[in-house]
Design an enzyme around this catalytic site. Structure first.
Site, mmCIF file in Angstrom:
data_model
loop_
_atom_site.group_PDB
_atom_site.id
_atom_site.type_symbol
_atom_site.label_atom_id
_atom_site.label_comp_id
_atom_site.label_asym_id
_atom_site.label_seq_id
_atom_site.Cartn_x
_atom_site.Cartn_y
_atom_site.Cartn_z
ATOM 1 N N GLY A 1 50.511 8.461 22.575
ATOM 2 C CA GLY A 1 51.066 9.204 21.441
ATOM 3 C C GLY A 1 52.215 10.070 21.915
ATOM 4 N N ASP B 1 61.506 3.365 21.093
ATOM 5 C CA ASP B 1 62.650 4.137 21.615
ATOM 6 C C ASP B 1 62.197 5.448 22.237
ATOM 7 O OD1 ASP B 1 64.309 2.199 20.471
ATOM 8 O OD2 ASP B 1 64.367 3.282 18.573
ATOM 9 N N ARG C 1 46.155 24.554 52.702
ATOM 10 C CA ARG C 1 46.624 23.159 52.706
ATOM 11 C C ARG C 1 46.189 22.424 53.972
ATOM 12 N NH1 ARG C 1 53.153 23.746 53.877
ATOM 13 N NH2 ARG C 1 52.971 25.587 55.186
ATOM 14 N N GLU D 1 57.155 14.663 39.842
ATOM 15 C CA GLU D 1 55.828 15.211 39.539
ATOM 16 C C GLU D 1 55.241 14.596 38.277
ATOM 17 O OE1 GLU D 1 58.468 17.032 40.316
ATOM 18 O OE2 GLU D 1 57.916 18.260 42.064
ATOM 19 N N HIS E 1 50.852 25.878 47.849
ATOM 20 C CA HIS E 1 51.834 26.936 47.600
ATOM 21 C C HIS E 1 51.411 27.703 46.351
ATOM 22 C CE1 HIS E 1 53.620 24.077 50.288
ATOM 23 N NE2 HIS E 1 54.572 24.947 50.603
#
Ligand SMILES: Cc1ncc(C[n+]2csc(CCOP(=O)(O)OP(=O)(O)O)c2C)c(N)n1
Length: 682
Positions: free
Chosen positions: A147, A185, A376, A430, A480
């Site tokens: 959608g 489109d 991380r 992303e 981060h």
């Protein structure tokens, strides 16, 4: 015979049928009078009836693409209505989700149980599988919720990639199917389509075909095209094969689809179609009965609403079982395949028997060695431990694979034409990555993850939202995670993202405080079967705060990390990198004779699921202080009326992160002063 008649007050002032409606009618009438044409008209008529019945909805995509959809669903798409979940079926995505009736009519006519005539009659009503836009869970043959323009197309890229990766692992006798898309489109003009097209083109996903309803790119209500970029050139530049055909000519469509079967690139087929009406009302949902009746007359469709002549329906039902023998053949192959059990396991989304070994060993080691690690880095260690035991754990990162530490040795890079690797370089895309991960999860057989910076989740928000809505099993690694980013400054320092992600229904947002919690949160994310998990990790070092690895303490969402020495007078509640600050504040408060407890609250959603007694025990019936280097929006939920929040009130700044914590007053000393002021006002 009038083909347009005013019948309701919403219709515009009396006017002749617009030229576009006439052009459509001319175009569809020009087709040879074949059974295939009548089958396409059945789709059109059902769409018209449903939009009429609902008084809303959009019949333009079904009107334009009925001929192309008929060619695809009767001759090319490999499916069996008797088993829409057959793993080696072709995937079909109606990216132009506003034309949902095209899909519902196809499912009904091809004999899919659970999409009945009565469901079409209840188009867009509560609990109908024929909802306003295709909804993933509403019917097993709906491959994706679509959608929002562009998403379905990008999901399909993920599906096509998943097919290639699973084929590389299990072989063609188990995995060998195609992915087909109908796009409008709106899908192609969205920026997301560029990211998705480039990924598909670069990775040479040759079994992906997009049929574009090329109807002059008219935005609703206008009569002039709103764009002039050459879509075919755009896709060709991204590495696609392209072809333009008359979208109302079944022979031309079929020949383009045959070309796509042989293409060594993904294929875009521009189906030149004539839009049904430029009137805004149809899109807005007034359901112009006069125009509908006129179109049905022009189609020579004299039947009652929702009625398809038996012989025609019979042809559609035949098409619906075209794939039955292919499915039976596949079932035979899988029955004696040496990898059968493993294939069935991954397709069912079950964890392997030994999945826990690596992460359990890591947790024990972290409790023992108590390293100071950036979130991380700890995340990387956890990923490595899990990936070694779970071949279905695959993923990548947008841009910063090395910064997010989401690439581990031994996972190999997925490359054009070579799909045996497990790491995907999504480049700086992303949004494309997040939508692609959704598609991979929708495909099944993989547990996908993607890495990015927390601040840039804004770039993937629409896909995150759909992943949450579809309750997809996937993981985002978001590093981060705050002002700890330091010198990169406010553009890269997330402030409001945590609050906004916590507001997204169905996602679990984890913000672990140290390496052990990070391993625990990764473990919970992998275990989760009913929705996305977001792992929010720091890039600055975090000292070890725990040494007890026996129980996964993050599983309850929050827990007392350090109880007060003596009767508790205040509870310091923090997440992630701020937990260490709370621990130091507790020490300072203790020196001043104030007994404080520290609560780590890594996952609000899991904490909210605990019983009230547990939550109250953890939070305490004393003043509560929330500490998080982010917006305080939402914290009142845990802090209550008498609580205090220490965090950010605006954007960050560029400086070494230690200076920033001082600058913004997120320090043990500032907390101590605030608590003392609260408890001892004079
Ligand atoms: C991201 C997003 N923005 C806006 C919309 C609202 N919307 C629904 S259909 C549509 C226009 C569709 O035009 P087009 O793709 O040309 O389809 P057609 O007119 O051929 O039906 C728009 C803007 C949407 N679905 N998704």
């Amino acid at each position: 015979m009038p083909i347009h008649r005013e019948t309701d007050t919403l219709a515009p002032a009396a006017h002749a049928p617009d030229t576009l409606t006439l052009a459509l009618q001319a175009a569809i009438l020009a087709r040879p009078a074949t059974a295939e044409r009548r089958m396409a008209d059945a789709l059109r008529a059902l769409a018209i009836d449903a939009v009429e019945a609902a008084g809303s909805g959009d019949a333009r995509v079904p009107m334009g693409m009925a001929d192309a959809a008929t060619a695809l669903w009767t001759r090319f798409l490999r499916y069996d209505a008797a088993d829409p979940a057959w793993p080696d079926r072709d995937r079909f995505v109606l990216s132009a989700g506003h034309g949902s009736m095209l899909l519902y009519a196809l499912l009904y006519l091809t004999g899919h149980a659970g999409m009945e005539r009565s469901d079409l009659q209840r188009f867009r009503q509560l609990d109908s599988p024929a909802a306003g836009h295709p909804e993933y869970e509403a019917h097993p043959a709906i491959e994706a919720t679509t959608g929002p323009s562009g998403q379905g197309l990008a999901n399909a890229v993920g599906m096509a990639l998943a097919e290639r990766m699973l084929a590389a692992r299990f072989g063609r006798s188990l995995v060998d199917h195609r992915t087909w898309v109908i796009a409008s489109d709106g899908d192609l003009v969205q920026g997301l389509s560029q990211e998705a097209a480039e990924l598909a083109g670069h990775l040479r996903l040759e079994k992906l075909t997009v049929l574009w309803d090329d109807n002059s790119r008219m935005t609703v209500g206008s009569t002039e095209p709103a764009g002039s970029a050459d879509m075919l050139k755009r896709f060709a530049a991204a590495g696609w094969a392209t072809k333009r055909v008359d979208g109302h000519d079944p022979v031309a469509i079929a020949s383009a689809l045959s070309l796509a079967l042989r293409s060594k690139k993904p294929t875009l087929i521009a189906c030149r179609t004539v839009i049904g009406s430029a009137s805004p009302r149809r899109d807005a949902g007034a359901g112009e009965r006069a125009e509908a009746e006129a179109t049905k007359l022009a189609l020579d469709w004299p039947y009652e609403p929702f009625t398809v002549p038996r012989d025609l329906h019979g042809r559609w039902l035949q098409a619906g079982s075209r794939g039955a023998s292919a499915r039976r053949g596949w079932l035979k192959r899988v029955a004696k395949h040496p990898l059968r059990a493993e294939f069935e396991r991954v397709m069912a989304g079950k964890l392997p028997d030994m999945w826990h070994e690596g992460i359990a060993a890591l947790r024990a080691e972290l409790a023992e060695t108590r390293p100071t690690l950036a979130g991380r880095e700890a995340g990387h260690a956890a990923l490595r431990a899990l990936a070694a035991c779970m071949p279905e754990l695959v993923g990548g990162s947008a841009d910063a694979g090395c910064s997010t530490r989401t690439q581990t040795g031994g996972m190999g890079l997925v490359a054009p034409g070579a799909y045996a690797g497990r790491h995907i370089d999504f480049d700086v895309r992303e949004h494309g990555m997040a939508a692609c991960l959704n598609g991979m999860a929708l495909h099944g057989g993989l547990l996908p993850y993607g890495g990015s910076f927390l601040a840039f989740t804004d770039y993937m928000r629409p896909a995150l939202r759909l992943g949450a809505m579809m309750q997809l099993r996937l993981i985002h690694v978001l590093t981060h995670d705050g002002i700890g980013v330091g010198e990169d400054g406010p553009t890269h320092q997330p402030v409001e993202q945590l609050a906004s992600l916590r507001a997204l229904p169905g996602v679990h947002v984890f913000r672990p405080a140290d390496a052990l919690e990070t391993a625990e949160c990764w473990e919970l994310a992998v275990r989760r079967a009913d929705g996305p998990s977001l792992l929010v990790l720091s890039c600055q070092p975090l000292p070890a705060l725990r040494q007890d690895a026996a129980e996964n303490r993050c599983a309850r969402g929050g827990y007392v990390l350090l109880e007060a020495d003596g009767p508790r007078r205040v509870t310091l509640i923090a997440t992630g990198s701020e937990v260490q600050i709370a621990v130091e504040a507790r020490r300072l408060l203790g020196e001043g004779g104030i007994a404080a407890a520290v609560v780590s609250l890594p996952c609000w959603e899991l904490f909210a699921q605990q019983d009230e007694g547990y939550r109250l025990d953890v939070l305490g019936a004393v003043p509560r202080v929330g500490i998080e280097a982010a917006s305080g929006f939402g914290w009142e939920r845990w802090l209550g009326d008498s609580g205090m929040f220490i965090g950010m009130t605006g954007f960050g700044a560029s400086a070494p992160y230690q200076d920033l914590y001082r600058h913004f007053g997120i320090t043990p000393e500032a907390i101590t002063i605030a608590v003392k002021r609260r408890l001892q006002p004079n």
